[in-house]
Scaffold this active site. Structure first.
Site, mmCIF file in Angstrom:
data_model
loop_
_atom_site.group_PDB
_atom_site.id
_atom_site.type_symbol
_atom_site.label_atom_id
_atom_site.label_comp_id
_atom_site.label_asym_id
_atom_site.label_seq_id
_atom_site.Cartn_x
_atom_site.Cartn_y
_atom_site.Cartn_z
ATOM 1 N N CYS A 20 -0.343 50.593 107.028
ATOM 2 C CA CYS A 20 0.380 51.627 107.453
ATOM 3 C C CYS A 20 0.555 51.619 108.918
ATOM 4 C CB CYS A 20 -0.271 53.041 106.943
ATOM 5 S SG CYS A 20 -0.258 53.320 105.190
ATOM 6 N N MET A 21 -0.482 51.119 109.490
ATOM 7 C CA MET A 21 -0.554 50.854 111.111
ATOM 8 C C MET A 21 0.290 49.668 111.745
ATOM 9 S SD MET A 21 -2.328 53.938 111.278
ATOM 10 C CE MET A 21 -3.488 54.948 110.156
#
Length: 255
Positions: free
Chosen positions: A246-247
């Site tokens: 996600c990052m």
């Protein structure tokens, strides 16, 4: 400490798909402002302003990058989830198929439970090598997979694929695959480590993944399958419901 801004979840607001991008319409009205940054990049940056855009933040149906997984040069997997609608996947597929420069000819829509615990497809299913995937066992009971291919007159063909996840992946990837369960398949451990993004791995090269160190059972299982595991602390990040994938949002990557 200051609260972590949602903008850290860089993959949600846009996603790289082959040579193009999906500029996403976010599930939350508040988070939809985050896509403005990406809109500026792909409108004005000298290197990226001519990038094909397969979806736009002004479309009515929401879709988020955590649901978009590029399986190989021909196949895209997208989750029908709490935050991505079937209508947006159909529109995205039409736009991809219209691009004569793309090699993607198949979109697989994965229906997963609509809940915050599962949130996006990449919270329960990620690719970690050409032939290996992590997954959360909790999705297997309700998982449906639909194949979307190009039809005539800008239409699409949709058909449900009734088979095991393993067989489906082997068919579209044209190779034997290995599915590695979060927590080694133990119900209690998998649910605990799933909540800490045990299945949300960031694959930075075939067989090399970035993971959170707190998911020790899953990480040990990955090592037993020959995966190179790079651990990082993630207590506060996972509390915000975001894993290593996600990052991240690579704009360019080698084949």
């Amino acid at each position: 400490a200051d609260p972590m801004p949602n903008l850290v979840f860089t993959r949600d607001n846009f996603a790289s798909i082959g040579n193009g991008i999906s500029l996403n319409k976010m599930y939350s009205v508040t988070r939809n402002r985050e896509t403005i940054y990406a809109e500026y990049i792909f409108s004005y940056h000298k290197d990226y302003k001519n990038t094909p855009k397969y979806y736009d933040r002004y479309n009515p149906y929401h879709i988020e990058g955590g649901d978009i997984l590029v399986l190989n040069e021909h196949t895209l997997a997208i989750g029908v989830s709490q935050r991505t609608m079937a209508e947006s996947i159909e529109q995205l597929a039409r736009n991809i198929f219209k691009d004569t420069d793309t090699s993607i000819d198949t979109v697989l829509a994965f229906t997963i439970p609509s809940s915050r615990a599962f949130m996006h497809l990449d919270t329960v299913f990620t690719q970690i090598d050409y032939d290996k995937f992590t997954y959360h066992p909790g999705i297997m009971d309700t998982l449906q997979v639909f194949e979307i291919t190009e039809g005539s007159n800008n239409k699409i063909n949709v058909k449900e694929i009734n088979d095991s996840l393993e067989n489906i992946l082997e068919n579209y990837l044209d190779r034997a695959v290995t599915l590695i369960p979060c927590g080694g398949g133990d119900k209690i451990i998998s649910e605990r480590e799933q909540w800490n993004d045990g299945s949300n791995t960031l694959c930075i090269a075939p067989g090399v993944v970035v993971v959170y160190d707190r998911n020790n059972v899953t990480n040990d299982v990955l090592r037993r399958y020959g995966i190179k595991v790079l651990e990082m602390p993630g207590s506060e990040l996972s509390r915000g419901r975001g894993g290593p994938r996600c990052m991240s949002m690579p704009l360019e990557r080698e084949d």
